[in-house]
Design a protein around this motif. Sequence first.
Motif, short mmCIF file in Angstrom:
data_model
loop_
_atom_site.label_atom_id
_atom_site.label_comp_id
_atom_site.label_asym_id
_atom_site.label_seq_id
_atom_site.Cartn_x
_atom_site.Cartn_y
_atom_site.Cartn_z
N LYS A 162 0.81 -1.18 -0.18
CA LYS A 162 -0.04 0.00 0.01
C LYS A 162 0.93 1.16 -0.02
CE LYS A 162 -1.48 2.57 2.95
NZ LYS A 162 -1.35 4.15 3.08
N PRO A 163 1.09 1.92 -1.15
CA PRO A 163 1.96 2.97 -1.28
C PRO A 163 1.66 4.38 -0.55
CG PRO A 163 1.37 2.03 -3.47
CD PRO A 163 0.38 1.83 -2.52
N THR A 164 2.60 5.42 -0.24
CA THR A 164 2.25 6.42 0.13
C THR A 164 1.11 6.99 -0.70
OG1 THR A 164 4.44 6.59 1.03
CG2 THR A 164 3.12 8.57 0.74
N ARG A 175 -4.81 5.95 7.48
CA ARG A 175 -5.36 7.07 7.69
C ARG A 175 -4.46 8.27 7.41
NH1 ARG A 175 -9.50 5.71 12.90
NH2 ARG A 175 -11.24 5.18 11.64
N SER A 176 -3.26 7.88 7.56
CA SER A 176 -2.28 8.94 7.52
C SER A 176 -1.63 8.91 6.14
CB SER A 176 -0.87 8.43 8.51
OG SER A 176 -0.39 7.35 7.97
N GLY A 177 -2.06 8.04 5.35
CA GLY A 177 -1.68 7.81 3.83
C GLY A 177 -0.06 7.60 3.64
N TYR A 178 0.41 6.89 4.79
CA TYR A 178 1.68 6.40 4.62
C TYR A 178 1.80 4.93 4.34
CZ TYR A 178 3.05 10.29 7.76
OH TYR A 178 3.36 11.37 8.43
N PRO A 179 2.93 4.43 3.76
CA PRO A 179 3.27 3.27 3.03
C PRO A 179 2.96 2.11 4.08
CG PRO A 179 5.35 4.23 3.29
CD PRO A 179 4.26 5.26 3.70
N ASN A 180 2.63 0.97 3.55
CA ASN A 180 2.59 -0.35 4.38
C ASN A 180 2.71 -1.38 3.41
OD1 ASN A 180 1.81 -2.07 6.34
ND2 ASN A 180 -0.22 -1.75 6.61
N ILE A 181 3.50 -2.35 3.89
CA ILE A 181 3.82 -3.56 3.22
C ILE A 181 3.73 -4.77 4.11
CG2 ILE A 181 5.55 -4.92 1.95
CD1 ILE A 181 7.15 -2.56 1.24
N THR A 182 2.69 -5.65 3.51
CA THR A 182 2.58 -6.91 4.38
C THR A 182 3.27 -8.17 3.50
OG1 THR A 182 0.91 -8.56 4.86
CG2 THR A 182 0.32 -7.48 2.96
N VAL A 183 3.82 -8.89 4.31
CA VAL A 183 4.55 -10.13 3.79
C VAL A 183 4.17 -11.40 4.56
CG1 VAL A 183 6.53 -9.83 5.45
CG2 VAL A 183 6.91 -10.99 3.17
N PRO A 184 4.12 -12.54 3.83
CA PRO A 184 3.54 -13.84 4.64
C PRO A 184 4.80 -13.95 5.58
CG PRO A 184 3.65 -14.23 2.26
CD PRO A 184 4.31 -12.69 2.42
N ALA A 185 3.95 -14.47 6.87
CA ALA A 185 4.45 -14.80 7.95
C ALA A 185 4.45 -16.16 8.60
CB ALA A 185 4.35 -13.69 9.18
N GLY A 186 3.33 -16.87 8.20
CA GLY A 186 2.93 -18.05 8.81
C GLY A 186 1.68 -18.62 8.42
N TYR A 187 1.42 -19.85 9.18
CA TYR A 187 0.04 -20.41 8.75
C TYR A 187 -0.66 -20.90 10.02
CZ TYR A 187 1.30 -20.24 3.91
OH TYR A 187 1.94 -19.59 2.55
N VAL A 188 -1.94 -20.89 10.12
CA VAL A 188 -2.68 -21.33 11.27
C VAL A 188 -3.68 -22.47 10.34
CG1 VAL A 188 -4.62 -20.95 12.85
CG2 VAL A 188 -2.71 -19.30 12.38
N HIS A 189 -3.39 -23.82 10.87
CA HIS A 189 -4.03 -24.66 10.13
C HIS A 189 -4.22 -24.66 8.52
CE1 HIS A 189 -5.27 -26.57 13.86
NE2 HIS A 189 -5.77 -25.46 14.48
N GLY A 190 -3.08 -24.45 7.89
CA GLY A 190 -3.00 -24.09 6.24
C GLY A 190 -3.41 -22.74 6.11
#
Length: 538
Positions: free
Chosen positions: A240-242, A480-495
């Motif tokens: 999610k870019p700036t 809400r700030s309009g700032y950047p956010n990156i999500t990356v896979p971290a793990g699995y819960v029951h697949g």
Amino acid sequence: MKRRNFIQLSAITGAIPFLGLKACATPSNETNNNNDEEQAFELEEWTASQLQEAMESRTYTSRQICELYLARIAAKDQSDGGLNSVIEVNPDALQIADDLDRERGEGSVRGPLHGIPVMIKDNIDTGDKMMTTAGSMALAGSTAPDDAFIIKKLREAGAVLLGKTNLSEWANFRSFRSSSGWSGRGRQTRNPYALDRNPCGSSAGSGAAVSGNMCALTIGTETNGSIVCPSSANGVVGIKPTVGLWSRDGIIPISETQDTAGPMGRTVADAAALLGACVGLDEADRVTHESEGNFQTDYTKFLDVDGLKGKRIGVLDGVIGYHEAVDEIMERAFEAMEAQGATLIKDIRVSENGAYGNSGLELLLYEFKDGLNKYLASRPDARVKSLADVIQFNKDNGDVEMPYFPQGILERAEMKGSLSDNEYKEHLKVVTEVSRNGIDKALEENNLDAIIGVTGGPAWPIDVINGDHFGTGSSTPAARSGYPNITVPAGYVHGLPVGMSIFSGKYQEPKLISIAYAFEQATMVRKAPKLLPTLNLI
């Protein structure tokens, strides 16, 4: 398409042909013939750089790559009981691929996206044969007069626009009790890890399609969580870019304060390559001029395996304690980051939740009405010309548009005044000042490079009657700030995948990409989904 649904849709549209339209309202119990003994998809988990190398070596042409993805879409997405992430296939995709193959044969390669199949969310304008509908039957049959700015950039970069992805109708700004990934036009998108689970967020189709290997890359849009949540729930990387890094021109709006499009891919490298391709200054979106001197046309140069070394990372307060299995994932993530040389500072607070009051929603209601009315005025062949028209259309066609949940958000937005109202200005001040000051203060006082949090919990069962069952999330401060956010896979819960979000200050995408890439390479969490009908846990 089932006959009953086709008759309903035809009554509204006058039997306009729908390209790739699916009309299954809820997941079936059919297995769609996908099991471990079945031959693996030929291009499963191939990255954009691997596809580029294959085209360079003449192992594949762009046309052949597109044909393979289109065949997979037909077999695994648009078949009965399939993923249902694609709302429309581009009838010109193979011709575009042929033209790009011809360019390559003449010694001209535009860049890392040359010949790469990309799909985009169906709230982004394309001036071609495809419709732009935001999933609403009110816009079915209507085509945009021109490409959105980012689509022009995408074409210039040499990408093949393979099709459009389904979404939560009106980008999930329609009902207080909706099912993410459901639209009147596209019906319900499913999660590729378990087809009876929800794909989350309004960019549900974009997350599910790229995770399920229906294309190489996708573009989603976010106002609050609609890129990062489906990326997390579908086990992919989302950026999610700036606000202002990518133009919003030609994108059906919710909020001029918070809206942005962004890339979604199976790897940080793929998402970074797409991010740089669509930046640029746009006269139609003056906010992009704030990015002058702050954007990069190549974010892949920030892919650093040592990107965590020496970094100070704040852990968002409230990360631990939501779900014991998610807690375990985050604890392992903390250990991995520290092992790569990062210092973690726990219990970071970026704002008081109560400080926003009701301003967050009120701001969006005002901006949605204003933005949608302006957007619809730019669509000469659209049957609806205002938010009021959309509301009336839904009432007149409730069996197709509102079979499960109403349109309370649309109706509440219609009651709002103009953006010159003092009430709107007060809400805007509260939201932007609290969010930006909160993040800026936390970064400065703790000398942090970034802040991390759980992107979201594991996907919940699809429930079109009661709506979504969100557990936890961390998208709001950056949104809400309009700032950047990156999500990356971290793990699995029951697949079921769980992502970790990394956010920081304005235009800090290079630093976030470096951190995300180092974490990804140290953990290599992602596993390809199997499109299982269900997890069979009980």
